[in-house]
Motif scaffolding. Structure first.
Motif, mmCIF file in Angstrom:
data_model
loop_
_atom_site.group_PDB
_atom_site.id
_atom_site.type_symbol
_atom_site.label_atom_id
_atom_site.label_comp_id
_atom_site.label_asym_id
_atom_site.label_seq_id
_atom_site.Cartn_x
_atom_site.Cartn_y
_atom_site.Cartn_z
ATOM 1 N N UNK A 1 72.947 -7.877 56.815
ATOM 2 C CA UNK A 1 72.622 -8.214 55.421
ATOM 3 C C UNK A 1 71.287 -8.929 55.308
ATOM 4 N N UNK A 2 71.023 -9.844 56.237
ATOM 5 C CA UNK A 2 69.753 -10.569 56.196
ATOM 6 C C UNK A 2 68.577 -9.637 56.483
ATOM 7 N N UNK A 3 68.729 -8.752 57.463
ATOM 8 C CA UNK A 3 67.650 -7.797 57.754
ATOM 9 C C UNK A 3 67.414 -6.874 56.569
ATOM 10 N N UNK B 1 65.280 -16.305 54.082
ATOM 11 C CA UNK B 1 65.882 -15.257 54.909
ATOM 12 C C UNK B 1 65.509 -15.458 56.374
ATOM 13 N N UNK B 2 64.222 -15.723 56.628
ATOM 14 C CA UNK B 2 63.777 -15.939 58.010
ATOM 15 C C UNK B 2 64.457 -17.155 58.631
ATOM 16 N N UNK C 1 74.376 -15.467 52.422
ATOM 17 C CA UNK C 1 74.067 -15.619 53.847
ATOM 18 C C UNK C 1 72.956 -16.628 54.162
ATOM 19 N N UNK C 2 72.127 -16.960 53.184
ATOM 20 C CA UNK C 2 71.047 -17.915 53.429
ATOM 21 C C UNK C 2 71.466 -19.361 53.185
ATOM 22 N N UNK C 3 72.718 -19.587 52.800
ATOM 23 C CA UNK C 3 73.182 -20.938 52.470
ATOM 24 C C UNK C 3 73.048 -21.856 53.689
ATOM 25 N N UNK C 4 72.660 -23.117 53.411
ATOM 26 C CA UNK C 4 72.445 -24.073 54.492
ATOM 27 C C UNK C 4 73.401 -25.262 54.435
#
Length: 132
Positions: free
Chosen positions: A15-17, A77-78, A108-111
């Motif tokens: 998903x990130x890619x 994303x990175x 997916x980018x949650x921190x």
């Protein structure tokens, strides 16, 4: 061992890619082409002989905002891809607790975990609650 399952690791990686490729494609679609077709950020770039200065400034501001948004999104994303590869994804950067799988699947980018995100939003006054 990463705090997430191998299946979730693979899913998030894909998903990130894909998200990164989508943002890059959107940027290329806006910026490739003839010089006249490329977005211009300079406030005078949208000025013609009889153009309205506020309208030209607004168009330039919009292009600047889009470029900044795309840059921020690629950075997020990175960073998430780096956390995924290092095994740190799924761990709250604020408190170190585990981030629930459902939250990672949703974003997916949650921190941060939900509790820390609520605290951050409360401190900044940016939460969903009443602002007055």
């Amino acid at each position: 061992m990463p705090p997430i399952s191998p299946q979730l690791h693979e899913e998030l990686g894909k998903r990130l890619r894909q998200s990164r490729a989508d943002v890059q494609a959107a940027v290329r679609a806006r910026t490739d082409g003839d010089t006249d077709d490329r977005p211009a950020i300079s406030p005078t770039a949208h000025m013609g002989q009889n153009d309205d200065a506020p309208t030209a400034e607004m168009l330039s501001h919009n292009e600047e905002h889009r470029a900044e948004h795309d840059s921020d999104l690629l950075h997020e994303i990175d960073a998430a891809m780096g956390r995924l590869e290092s095994g740190a994804i799924g761990v709250c950067v604020s408190c170190g607790r585990e981030i629930p799988e459902a939250r990672l699947r949703a974003t997916p980018t949650v921190q941060t975990c939900v509790a820390c995100q609520e605290r951050i939003e409360h401190e900044r006054g940016t939460g969903r609650g009443p602002s007055m």
